[in-house]
Write a protein that holds these residues in place. Structure first.
Motif, short mmCIF file in Angstrom:
data_model
loop_
_atom_site.label_atom_id
_atom_site.label_comp_id
_atom_site.label_asym_id
_atom_site.label_seq_id
_atom_site.Cartn_x
_atom_site.Cartn_y
_atom_site.Cartn_z
N ARG A 218 52.56 15.65 0.15
CA ARG A 218 53.86 16.33 0.27
C ARG A 218 54.88 15.45 1.00
O ARG A 218 56.05 15.41 0.66
CB ARG A 218 53.70 17.67 1.01
CG ARG A 218 53.28 18.78 0.05
CD ARG A 218 52.62 19.92 0.77
NE ARG A 218 53.48 20.76 1.56
CZ ARG A 218 53.92 21.96 1.17
NH1 ARG A 218 53.65 22.41 -0.03
NH2 ARG A 218 54.64 22.70 1.99
N GLU B 204 56.07 13.04 -1.52
CA GLU B 204 56.98 13.70 -2.48
C GLU B 204 58.35 13.90 -1.85
O GLU B 204 59.38 13.74 -2.51
CB GLU B 204 56.39 15.04 -2.91
CG GLU B 204 55.26 14.89 -3.92
CD GLU B 204 54.38 16.13 -4.00
OE1 GLU B 204 54.75 17.18 -3.43
OE2 GLU B 204 53.30 16.03 -4.62
N HIS C 116 51.46 7.93 -6.48
CA HIS C 116 52.68 7.97 -5.66
C HIS C 116 53.24 6.56 -5.43
O HIS C 116 54.45 6.38 -5.37
CB HIS C 116 52.41 8.67 -4.33
CG HIS C 116 52.39 10.15 -4.47
ND1 HIS C 116 53.51 10.88 -4.79
CD2 HIS C 116 51.39 11.05 -4.37
CE1 HIS C 116 53.21 12.16 -4.87
NE2 HIS C 116 51.91 12.29 -4.63
N ASN D 174 54.71 15.57 -11.32
CA ASN D 174 55.92 15.10 -10.66
C ASN D 174 57.14 15.79 -11.28
O ASN D 174 57.11 16.22 -12.43
CB ASN D 174 56.01 13.59 -10.82
CG ASN D 174 56.77 12.98 -9.70
OD1 ASN D 174 56.57 13.35 -8.54
ND2 ASN D 174 57.64 12.06 -10.00
#
Lengths: 396, 168
Positions: free
Chosen positions: A121, A124, A183, A361
């Motif tokens: 998180r 993100e 990521h 995503n």
């Protein structure tokens, strides 16, 4: 004095006497009474949000009011889920929503999952802020710091699990590694210097989680062997973490093959304790890989509509490749190449978990970069070494 | 972590690590009184860390790091020369072991004390205190690979010494 293990065991015999223990307890009790912990303890690093309203010197009342807000305000907690650093509700997201999940995570496995989820998180959020061009230095530093702390806890939990369940530890490490890999690719695709240091952090953690995975593999080797030599083996193999191929060579011996030339011979060997253990480990990894394959297939069907035809083609190609690998691994398992099958299933798990993160995503924000990510993935796949058992293992 | 949670954590660390920590200090000082004082001082410092509000990621590594530093301080205060000088001169911790424990223990300590300090520490922490290489690396400030090398070589040396002793 028989051997080195006897010597080391003898050194373990020293313990506190009852009198010493009591004295220590009393003295420490007195010290603690003289220096009690402050009542108003601020949330320590792992809970404190850098963007928290608590930073303004109102820690406990603010925390209480947030809890009231959550319980009274119904959808506040849900709304906070979309918050990013700088938003009013961000503290609710990190210090309330996430902490509730942490509180309910009882087992080391659940704890590893929650901490991995939190680390993801933070990444993100960094991605979202970078896209919105509001990733300030301060926010970035805090996000990196928090990401690091969560990732460290994932590694610790995996190390703990490795002691008792190396297969599960490998699976968890693989999942986290896949997520970090995805990521890293997403961050790279953003093409902004601002996320450079975040990428570095991710790379650094990737190296560590890779080490944790190798350690889990070693633990698998020693899991049912508690002889004095076992610890020596563990020490020797952990020495090889800097040279994974050497370790893999050691690891592959578990299929009872002495050299590459003997690969075919191992299938005819009677089952040993090692091969049986590896067959069981490979079965478990098979199950995890199968779940990941099915899950990714479902996610793809859900997301298919928002992907371009080119993206669809690429994802379908990856899924097909993974299914082929899975079938190949099943054949290896049937033929008695349990350790090779274990690694192959793990590879399927890794690729599917990576694809999961990419598919999940937010396409509306970074759709063009995503196309590049999938290209990266596909290229990576195409450039893999020939699919011989030996080369497959060299990844470790 | 709130006050009560921190107190509970401290108690569980004390319960879990006190014996090992005392053993570690005793192996370095060969005096139960000194080892007890060092154990106590270590836990006091851990309490201070909690008091300061710092988050403790790995309590075991922190405890052994503090103890290790206290032992070094103890020797620095006691001896006029630096530890390095003492090591160079072949003087090792715990060498002048007092007969406070069993003969078997003193024999074992004597054997392990013949190892070079860096190997001895790594082997001791790994196999007696059962710390992970990663934790030992954290305590000593070395990399995990360096520690793994020391553990392996230390065990090889230990085995060689035992075999040599048996032959003679």
């Amino acid at each position: 004095m028989k051997n080195e293990q006897d010597i080391l065991n003898t050194l373990k015999n020293v313990t506190l006497t009852a009198e010493e223990r009591s004295l220590l307890h009393t003295r420490l009790g007195e010290y603690r009474a003289l220096k009690p912990l402050p009542e108003n303890v601020t949330l320590p690093g792992r809970m404190r949000s850098p963007f928290s309203v608590f930073d303004f010197g109102r820690s406990m009342p603010a925390l209480a009011s947030f809890f009231i807000l959550v319980f009274v305000g119904g959808g506040v907690a849900q709304a906070a889920e979309r918050a990013v650093p700088g938003d009013l509700l961000y503290p609710v997201k990190t210090a309330v929503n996430e902490e509730v999940r942490v509180a309910f995570a009882g087992s080391p496995e659940a704890q590893a999952d929650v901490e991995a989820w939190r680390a993801e998180r933070r990444l993100e959020e960094a991605q979202q802020l970078a896209v919105k061009e509001s990733l300030t230095e301060e926010r970035k530093d805090r996000l990196e710091e928090n990401f690091d702390a969560h990732a460290l806890r994932v590694e610790e939990r995996i190390a703990l699990i490795s002691e008792n369940d190396p297969v599960l530890a490998t699976e968890l490490a693989s999942r986290f590694e896949a997520s970090l890999t995805a990521h890293e690719a997403i961050l790279a695709s953003l093409e902004t210097e601002k996320t450079e240091s975040v990428k570095e952090k991710v790379r650094s953690r990737l190296a560590k989680i890779g080490e944790a995975k190798r350690y889990a593999s070693v633990s698998l080797r020693k899991s049912s062997d508690d002889s004095p030599n076992t610890r020596m083996f563990a020490a020797e193999v952990s020495l090889k973490t800097a040279a994974p191929e050497v370790e893999v060579a050691q690891f592959s011996l578990m299929a009872e093959t002495d050299s590459e030339d003997d690969v075919s011979a191992s299938a005819t060997l009677p089952p040993t304790e090692d091969t049986t253990r590896y067959a069981a480990a490979a079965e478990r990894m098979r199950s995890a890989a199968k779940d990941a394959l099915e899950k990714t297939g479902k996610i793809y069907q859900e997301k298919r509509a928002v992907l371009s035809s080119e993206q669809q083609r690429r994802v379908e190609l990856q899924l097909a490749t993974a299914r082929d690998r899975f079938s190949e691994a099943e054949r290896m398992l049937q033929d008695g190449f349990s350790s090779e099958a274990f690694f192959e299933f793990e590879r399927v798990l890794f690729s599917m978990n990576t694809l999961n993160v990419l598919l999940n995503n937010d396409t509306s924000r970074i759709d063009p970069p995503r196309l590049r990510i999938i290209e990266i993935e596909e290229t990576h796949d195409d450039n893999d070494e020939p699919e011989t058992y030996e080369n497959e293992e060299s990844r470790f | 972590m709130q006050k009560h949670a921190k107190e509970t954590s401290f108690e569980s660390w004390h319960h879990e690590y006190a014996d090992g920590l005392f053993r570690f200090c005793f192996s370095k000082t060969s005096s139960r009184d000194v080892a007890l004082d060092l154990t106590q001082e270590t836990f006091m410092r851990v309490w201070d860390t909690l008091h300061s509000g710092k988050h403790i990621e790995n309590p075991r590594a922190l405890i052994y790091t503090i103890a290790r530093n206290l032992i070094i301080d103890h020797y620095r205060k006691k001896k006029p020369d630096s530890l390095d000088v003492l090591h160079d001169a072949g003087i090792e911790f715990g060498e002048k072991a007092q007969a406070e424990n069993s003969t078997a223990y003193n024999d074992a300590l004597r054997v392990i004390n013949t190892l070079p300090e860096v190997y001895r520490e790594a082997v001791y922490l790994r196999y007696v205190e059962e710390l992970k290489p990663r934790e030992i690396a954290e305590i000593t400030g070395e990399t995990v690979n360096v520690i793994s090398v020391r553990i392996t070589r230390g065990m090889q040396e230990l085995r060689a010494r035992i075999e040599g002793k048996t032959k003679t």
